[in-house]
Design a protein around this motif. Structure first.
Motif, PDB file in Angstrom:
ATOM      1  N   ALA B 237       0.895  -1.229  -0.013  1.00 51.73           N
ATOM      2  CA  ALA B 237       0.075   0.111  -0.200  1.00 51.73           C
ATOM      3  C   ALA B 237       0.889   1.345   0.067  1.00 51.73           C
ATOM      4  N   LEU B 238       1.836   1.154   0.758  1.00 57.20           N
ATOM      5  CA  LEU B 238       2.753   2.404   0.768  1.00 57.20           C
ATOM      6  C   LEU B 238       3.513   2.731  -0.646  1.00 57.20           C
ATOM      7  N   TYR B 240       2.594   1.746  -3.378  1.00 57.40           N
ATOM      8  CA  TYR B 240       1.281   1.892  -4.178  1.00 57.40           C
ATOM      9  C   TYR B 240       1.112   3.714  -4.116  1.00 57.40           C
ATOM     10  N   ASP B 241       1.002   4.064  -2.945  1.00 59.27           N
ATOM     11  CA  ASP B 241       0.741   5.594  -2.575  1.00 59.27           C
ATOM     12  C   ASP B 241       1.852   6.269  -3.144  1.00 59.27           C
ATOM     13  N   ASN B 242       3.113   5.858  -2.965  1.00 58.98           N
ATOM     14  CA  ASN B 242       4.270   6.470  -3.400  1.00 58.98           C
ATOM     15  C   ASN B 242       4.066   6.669  -4.897  1.00 58.98           C
ATOM     16  N   ASN B 244       1.620   6.332  -6.851  1.00 55.76           N
ATOM     17  CA  ASN B 244       0.396   7.405  -7.124  1.00 55.76           C
ATOM     18  C   ASN B 244       0.811   8.854  -6.980  1.00 55.76           C
ATOM     19  N   LYS B 245       1.671   9.007  -5.989  1.00 53.87           N
ATOM     20  CA  LYS B 245       2.022  10.632  -5.938  1.00 53.87           C
ATOM     21  C   LYS B 245       3.108  10.715  -7.004  1.00 53.87           C
TER      22      LYS B 245
END
Lengths: 133, 604
Positions: B237-238, B240-242, B244-245
């Motif tokens: 998830a982290l 992915y978040d990264n 994504n950003k």
């Protein structure tokens, strides 16, 4: 006529005048015949073949001529079935030193050689020697 | 009623499963419950020995000596032999003190519990969920196998509360779990949060910790809960978040606009960048397919529409380019890529794509092509230049060389004179060749500053005057159909040369039988001006010689004056003035040359 002939094919009369003097000096027993361009000499050669006459022993051929130039003539001779290729010793005589011209001459395997103008006694001696072989 | 302790009390009638066996496991007595449990209706079908009934029953499970009752039993969990249904039984062996070497066997059907337990174990394994239980009264702390696995400690690890809490990462994590655990103990409040722990092997892991309090009379007597290994998921998830950003920043800085077209409902969504790219106002956009269509440059609309259709019909990927007209009427080149999403039946329901402004790239591309074109032309000129040097200079120079050599020979005075004449001629020709070379070189050095608006008619008349004698002797019928004020954008000396060459050519190649007629006309078009020179001369066989026409030293007539360089230089001149020359001719009828002069000053 049984005399041996040399065909001199060039559109430059000054060159032909000077060349004739040089050629006569080296080939005294030969008759020199002048032609203005490729078409003239081609017609003559065809005529000789048809009448089963005597082809020239030697031909000095320039490249840059009007109406039919040297390459065009060689193409005609190449495609022609007959004695011309085998019986006539053809030398390209040109002022061109462009590599593509020299390379192009190599693609015609029935040419004897490539001479760059000015024509010298040395060149003619060389031709004579290879003729005698 | 007194309680009777009688050894003679039979167990036959007892409703729960119990049997009396000897040390050989052979049955002495069985209860009704026993018969029911094992489904043994017919007495003669009764098994003789316990071993016939049970799958595993090693002899070592029998209690050995006379031990007090409390410890005199052993538990065995086993399954029924040769049974279709899976039944799990707990067997309790009790020493019978009344009859020597006999034992009571108590049977308990724990099938359900076992299955549930198995399932629970599986769930734990698969879900990476471990359970734990803290009995506050006895300070007994239980960790399931999975709990131990998650903490990466050996299976013989003995958990203690403080030790357990120290697994949690020092700092925020540890402080928080301390707080939550003590809150659960003191107030009975459960917790469910994510933490980072440091395992027994020193690895940092994400876990989900759930704790619940079991209370009795308002006081917490035990805590129980689960530990779930969510490390993988959390890390993903982290990441992915990264990503994504990063992607968002990337898209924004690359100025990629994202669009989302709902085919079924004809709803088109544009993100902010799309509005920027297309230069349109969000307020004015109706948000449907037609709205997009109307922004496209009319000429490109057809192609763009068909590309969309091809993508929908699965014939092609959607990757196309088109121009759009922005709100300020400027034009931008857009590249659009998209992917079609379909439902389970293959029907297209949505297209999502990205648009990029490629105007700059397109412009650069066009400029590159122009540059290439110019370079190719220059290359050809250089090549031709080599040819001049190779041929005309050399042939004349070589003649002079040959002839000078002959001057030394012993020849008659008449012949000597002839030689000298020929040397003279050759020198003249050499000189002429050098002059022509000069012309070609001059063209190379032309810059746009030499270009001016030159009056056509007056220049033409001046040229005619310079060859007045030639015109007269050839008796030319010349017609000029050009207005006095017509000007073309050109270099004056070049214009002169070009006119001169075309006129002298017409004269040179006139028919001997017919009077030469030359007509010069002009036509002004949007981007260029065309001046035509038409004659009724002998014409050119374009099929045969068309390609060689403007080349160097290419002559097709036996004409002695045909040196073949005039048209070459003329073409060079036209090219240098950013114009062009074209020819139309038929043998025996005549020739027309068309000179195109560019109207625009910046020649784009």
């Amino acid at each position: 006529m049984n005399v041996m002939q040399i065909f001199l094919v060039d559109d430059d009369e000054i060159f032909k005048t000077a060349a004739e003097i040089l050629i006569s000096a080296n080939f005294p027993e030969f008759e020199i015949v002048h032609f203005e361009n490729g078409l003239e000499v081609y017609n003559r050669l065809i005529e000789i073949e048809k009448t089963k006459g005597k082809l020239p022993v030697l031909m000095l051929l320039d490249i840059n001529m009007p109406v039919m130039n040297g390459w065009e003539l060689l193409e005609e001779i190449k495609g022609h079935k007959g004695r011309i290729k085998s019986n006539v010793q053809i030398y390209i005589s040109t002022s061109s030193i462009a590599p593509q011209d020299m390379n192009l001459s190599k693609t015609y395997d029935f040419i004897e050689g490539y001479i760059t103008k000015p024509l010298t006694n040395g060149d003619l001696q060389h031709i004579r020697n290879s003729l005698l072989r | 009623m007194p309680i009777v302790h009688s050894s003679q009390l039979g167990i036959n009638s007892l409703p729960f499963p119990i049997a009396l066996i000897n040390s050989e496991f052979k049955f002495i007595e069985t209860s009704a419950g026993f018969i029911k449990l094992f489904n043994l209706k017919h007495p003669h079908k009764q098994p003789l020995s316990l071993l016939d009934l049970i799958s595993e029953l090693p002899k070592s499970h029998l209690p050995k000596t006379e031990l007090p009752i409390r410890e005199g039993f052993k538990e065995v969990i086993t399954s029924i032999k040769n049974s279709n249904k899976l039944k799990w039984l707990k067997l309790k062996f009790h020493l019978n003190f009344n009859i020597k070497n006999t034992y009571y066997v108590q049977f308990e059907d724990i099938t359900k519990e076992k299955l549930i337990n198995n399932l629970a174990c599986d769930i734990e394994e698969v879900g990476r969920i471990g359970s734990w239980n803290l009995d506050l009264a006895n300070s007994e702390f239980y960790w399931s196998d999975v709990t131990k696995e998650i903490h990466e400690v050996p299976s013989n690890f003995k958990p203690e509360l403080e030790k357990a809490l120290n697994f949690f990462l020092k700092g925020e994590n540890r402080e928080q779990i301390h707080k939550l655990v003590y809150r659960a103990i003191n107030d009975g409040i459960s917790y469910d949060e994510k933490f980072k722990i440091v395992t027994g092997r020193g690895n940092v892991k994400w876990i989900r910790a759930i704790g619940k309090a079991e209370q009795l009379d308002g006081k917490t007597v035990s805590l129980y809960g689960i530990i779930q290994d969510i490390d993988e998921g959390q890390r993903r998830a982290l990441v992915y978040d990264n990503l994504n950003k990063k992607m968002r920043i990337g898209i924004k800085s690359a100025k990629v606009g994202v669009w989302d077209f709902d085919i079924v409902n004809d709803e088109l969504f544009w993100d902010d960048t799309m509005y920027e790219l297309y230069g349109h106002n969000r307020m004015c956009f109706t948000g449907d397919f037609e709205a997009w269509e109307s922004t496209i440059y009319p000429e490109d609309r057809c192609k763009a529409m068909s590309q969309v259709q091809l993508a929908i019909d699965e014939k092609n990927k959607f990757d196309t380019e088109f121009r759009v007209i922005k709100e300020d009427n400027s034009i931008a080149f857009i590249r659009s890529v998209g992917e079609v999403f379909r439902d389970y039946s293959g029907k297209p329901i949505r297209i999502i794509g990205a648009n990029m402004d490629i105007s700059r790239i397109k412009n650069k591309d066009q400029r590159l092509r122009q540059l290439l074109n110019v370079t190719e032309k220059q290359n050809q000129r250089l090549f031709d230049f080599t040819n001049i040097v190779s041929h005309n200079l050399r042939s004349n120079a070589s003649n002079i060389s040959m002839l000078s050599g002959m001057l030394n020979l012993e020849v008659s005075a008449k012949e000597q004179k002839k030689f000298i004449e020929m040397i003279q001629t050759s020198s003249e020709r050499l000189d002429e060749t050098i002059a022509q070379l000069n012309e070609v070189v001059k063209v190379q050095g032309t810059s746009k500053y030499d270009m001016h608006q030159i009056p056509v008619k007056s220049t033409l008349i001046k040229t005619i005057e310079s060859i007045n004698a030639l015109m007269l002797t050839s008796s030319v019928d010349l017609k000029i159909d050009i207005t006095d004020c017509l000007r073309v954008y050109a270099v004056k000396s070049f214009l002169n040369s070009v006119f001169l060459n075309l006129l002298t050519n017409s004269i040179k190649y006139r028919k001997s039988s017919t009077k030469l007629k030359i007509t010069v006309k002009a036509e002004v078009c949007e981007n260029h001006t065309v001046i035509s020179f038409a004659d009724n001369g002998i014409g050119i066989d374009l099929k045969k010689n068309g390609a060689k026409l403007f080349g160097m030293y290419k002559t097709f007539h036996k004409n002695k004056d045909a040196k073949g360089i005039g048209l070459f230089i003329t073409k060079n001149h036209m090219d240098a003035m950013h114009g062009k020359i074209e020819v139309d001719s038929s043998l025996g009828k005549g020739t027309t040359f068309y000179l195109y002069f560019s109207n625009n000053r910046d020649n784009s």
